[in-house]
Design a protein around this motif. Structure first.
Motif, PDB file in Angstrom:
ATOM      1  N   ARG A   1       0.842  -1.222   0.000  1.00 45.50           N
ATOM      2  CA  ARG A   1       0.000   0.000   0.000  1.00 45.50           C
ATOM      3  C   ARG A   1       0.867   1.257   0.000  1.00 45.50           C
ATOM      4  O   ARG A   1       0.596   2.217  -0.722  1.00 45.50           O
ATOM      5  CB  ARG A   1      -0.900   0.017   1.248  1.00 45.50           C
ATOM      6  CG  ARG A   1      -2.209  -0.756   1.075  1.00 45.50           C
ATOM      7  CD  ARG A   1      -3.218  -0.407   2.171  1.00 45.50           C
ATOM      8  NE  ARG A   1      -2.727  -0.691   3.513  1.00 45.50           N
ATOM      9  CZ  ARG A   1      -2.813  -1.891   4.113  1.00 45.50           C
ATOM     10  NH1 ARG A   1      -3.358  -2.914   3.475  1.00 45.50           N
ATOM     11  NH2 ARG A   1      -2.355  -2.065   5.335  1.00 45.50           N
TER      12      ARG A   1
ATOM     13  N   HIS B   1       2.398   1.781  -3.408  1.00 51.87           N
ATOM     14  CA  HIS B   1       1.372   2.216  -4.375  1.00 51.87           C
ATOM     15  C   HIS B   1       0.989   3.678  -4.148  1.00 51.87           C
ATOM     16  O   HIS B   1       0.766   4.428  -5.109  1.00 51.87           O
ATOM     17  CB  HIS B   1       0.127   1.332  -4.270  1.00 51.87           C
ATOM     18  CG  HIS B   1       0.326  -0.026  -4.885  1.00 51.87           C
ATOM     19  ND1 HIS B   1      -0.621  -1.019  -4.842  1.00 51.87           N
ATOM     20  CD2 HIS B   1       1.375  -0.551  -5.564  1.00 51.87           C
ATOM     21  CE1 HIS B   1      -0.168  -2.102  -5.469  1.00 51.87           C
ATOM     22  NE2 HIS B   1       1.041  -1.844  -5.905  1.00 51.87           N
TER      23      HIS B   1
ATOM     24  N   TRP C   1      -3.865  -8.767  -1.473  1.00 52.72           N
ATOM     25  CA  TRP C   1      -2.908  -7.742  -1.028  1.00 52.72           C
ATOM     26  C   TRP C   1      -2.570  -6.738  -2.137  1.00 52.72           C
ATOM     27  O   TRP C   1      -1.748  -5.864  -1.960  1.00 52.72           O
ATOM     28  CB  TRP C   1      -1.612  -8.401  -0.533  1.00 52.72           C
ATOM     29  CG  TRP C   1      -1.784  -9.291   0.663  1.00 52.72           C
ATOM     30  CD1 TRP C   1      -2.839  -9.314   1.531  1.00 52.72           C
ATOM     31  CD2 TRP C   1      -0.868 -10.303   1.122  1.00 52.72           C
ATOM     32  NE1 TRP C   1      -2.633 -10.264   2.499  1.00 52.72           N
ATOM     33  CE2 TRP C   1      -1.436 -10.889   2.288  1.00 52.72           C
ATOM     34  CE3 TRP C   1       0.374 -10.773   0.682  1.00 52.72           C
ATOM     35  CZ2 TRP C   1      -0.792 -11.918   2.993  1.00 52.72           C
ATOM     36  CZ3 TRP C   1       1.008 -11.787   1.389  1.00 52.72           C
ATOM     37  CH2 TRP C   1       0.420 -12.354   2.523  1.00 52.72           C
ATOM     38  N   ASP C   2      -3.184  -6.932  -3.290  1.00 53.91           N
ATOM     39  CA  ASP C   2      -2.985  -6.009  -4.412  1.00 53.91           C
ATOM     40  C   ASP C   2      -1.521  -5.953  -4.885  1.00 53.91           C
ATOM     41  O   ASP C   2      -1.023  -4.914  -5.325  1.00 53.91           O
ATOM     42  CB  ASP C   2      -3.457  -4.596  -3.988  1.00 53.91           C
ATOM     43  CG  ASP C   2      -3.840  -3.750  -5.187  1.00 53.91           C
ATOM     44  OD1 ASP C   2      -4.106  -4.322  -6.259  1.00 53.91           O
ATOM     45  OD2 ASP C   2      -3.839  -2.506  -5.055  1.00 53.91           O
TER      46      ASP C   2
END
Ligand SMILES: Cc1ncc(COP(=O)(O)O)c(C=O)c1O
Ligand SMILES: Nc1c(O)cccc1C(=O)C[C@H](N)C(=O)O
Length: 421
Positions: free
Chosen positions: A199, A202, A226-227
């Motif tokens: 995160r 990103h 978790w992208d």
């Protein structure tokens, strides 16, 4: 020094732990070691072969290769990097179909995905990495930095721990193209906070690649949830693919069209058998393949995936945590009086599947252990890495192995506390 009462009780508790272990029965599925083997504590470097694999490797020659010959390519071999990738992704990585491929070595796959990621973020001139990552990750990124004129930004984590979200937040910014980290640190076993770090990267507009070599098959991973953008890992450790088994690579579907990998071979072409003049990448994960799939090298990991599926990855993780806890307890009782230190997080949720112990005499002591059938590995400068492969390692093996370490330290006259660092 003689072993304390608590130390003796702990060693004796191995039998009860094995008796209560719901996965213990699965150890019979592995080919036994030679008669000399007392404790194999290196399954995190090279997993043990399954009996099913012995049979499958043998049968492949007679039942598939010899009768089918070149026709095998149309009968499944050509798609095997993607079909096996999907199975591996679903079972161990939390990856929906169409995002995982099996190919190359980890080093080559890492290069391909990192190079593609850096080129997909033009104008951003930095790659974030850490000094404690495995050498191949650092070396590959040094090469990519030199090729692309990118700057490396080094995080220096506590070597007894690993990279934290705060450390990443302190260095990422508008110039960061890519962050490359290991989910489980190869030395300390520290388990990174992958969702939080992803995160943070990103939010800075960067891509992230996670090296899953020490997690795949032992620590549950949720790449989609978790992208995560990109991941790589090897299959010869906890996935028991055998020496030199190919790596896997993961590219989130949202990025696949945007990334152009640098090793543009014919097998990643949209139409390999047209054999035309120029390169045109295939759609989807196929574009991340470069050359002919290593079909024989993929056979063994299928058997291990079946076994992990039978056991359940959560049960594997639960046994892994119990084994690492047992190593830490034994080390506290039997080894710290000799000056051994524990260089792995004590909290189970913050570590992966191995435990690092350190002592100045481990460089000399480990060959003596190998000679006596106890096989951990040495990692410089003074680490003994105790690898526990939950489906093949017993508590009894761990007890026998660490008892021998204590005995050899005692024989070396290391009975008094000495300074380790
Ligand atoms: C974190 C990590 N990355 C990469 C590798 C290896 O790469 P390769 O399979 O290309 O030797 C290893 C271990 O071998 C590793 O521990
Ligand atoms: N990957 C290895 C290999 O191909 C030969 C011998 C040892 C190894 C390793 O275990 C390196 C490894 N990934 C490590 O964590 O240290």
């Amino acid at each position: 020094m003689t072993t304390s009462t608590t130390g003796s009780q702990l060693l004796a508790s191995a039998a009860g732990l094995d008796a209560a272990d719901p996965l213990a029965v699965l150890r019979e599925r592995f080919v036994p070691g030679d008669g000399e083997l007392i404790a194999y504590l290196d399954g995190n470097s090279l997993g043990r072969p399954l009996i099913a694999t012995r049979e499958h490797l043998f049968r492949f020659v007679d039942d598939v290769w010899a009768p089918r010959l070149i026709r095998g390519w149309d009968e499944g071999w050509m798609d095997s990097p993607l079909t096996l990738g999907d199975a591996l992704g679903a079972l161990t990585l939390g990856a929906a179909a169409g995002q995982t491929v099996v190919a190359d070595s980890t080093t080559v796959m890492l290069y391909k995905l990192c190079r593609a990621a850096v080129c997909a973020r033009p104008g951003r001139r930095q790659i974030v990495l850490d000094t404690e990552n495995f050498p191949t990750d650092r070396y590959v990124l040094e090469g990519i930095a030199a090729e692309t004129g990118t700057q490396l930004v080094w995080i220096e984590p506590d070597p007894l721990e690993g990279v934290t979200a705060d450390e990443v937040a302190a260095v990422v910014g508008p110039d960061t193209a890519l962050v490359v980290l290991s989910h489980v640190a190869f030395k300390s076993g520290f388990l990174a906070d992958t969702p939080a770090i992803t995160r943070i990267a990103h939010a800075a507009g960067a891509l992230v690649l996670w090296d899953l070599c020490h997690s795949a098959g032992v620590v549950p991973v949720e790449l989609d949830a978790w992208d995560v953008d990109l991941a790589v890992g090897c299959t010869y450790k906890y996935l028991n693919g055998g020496p030199g088994a190919p790596a896997f690579g993961y590219v989130a579907s949202r990025l696949q069209g945007e990334l152009r990998q640098p090793v543009q071979g014919w097998m990643g072409h949209a139409e390999p058998f047209t054999m035309g003049p120029g390169y045109a990448p295939a759609t989807g994960m196929r574009r991340f393949i470069s050359g002919t799939p290593p079909v024989v090298g993929m056979l063994a990991m299928r058997d291990m995936l079946d076994l992990i599926g039978e056991a359940g990855l959560d049960a594997v993780r639960a046994k892994s945590s119990a084994l690492t806890a047992y190593v830490i307890d034994l080390a506290d009782e039997l080894l710290t009086p000799f000056g051994v230190e524990i260089a792995t997080p004590r909290e189970a949720a913050r570590r992966g599947g191995h435990v690092m112990l350190t002592h100045p005499s481990f460089r000399e002591l480990i060959p003596a252990l190998w000679e006596r059938g106890v096989i951990p590995d040495f990692r410089p400068p003074q680490g003994m890495r105790v690898g526990l492969s939950p489906l093949s390692t017993s508590f009894g093996e761990v007890a026998a192995g660490l008892a021998l370490v204590a005995r050899l330290l005692e024989e070396r006259g290391q009975g008094r506390l000495i300074s380790v660092r």
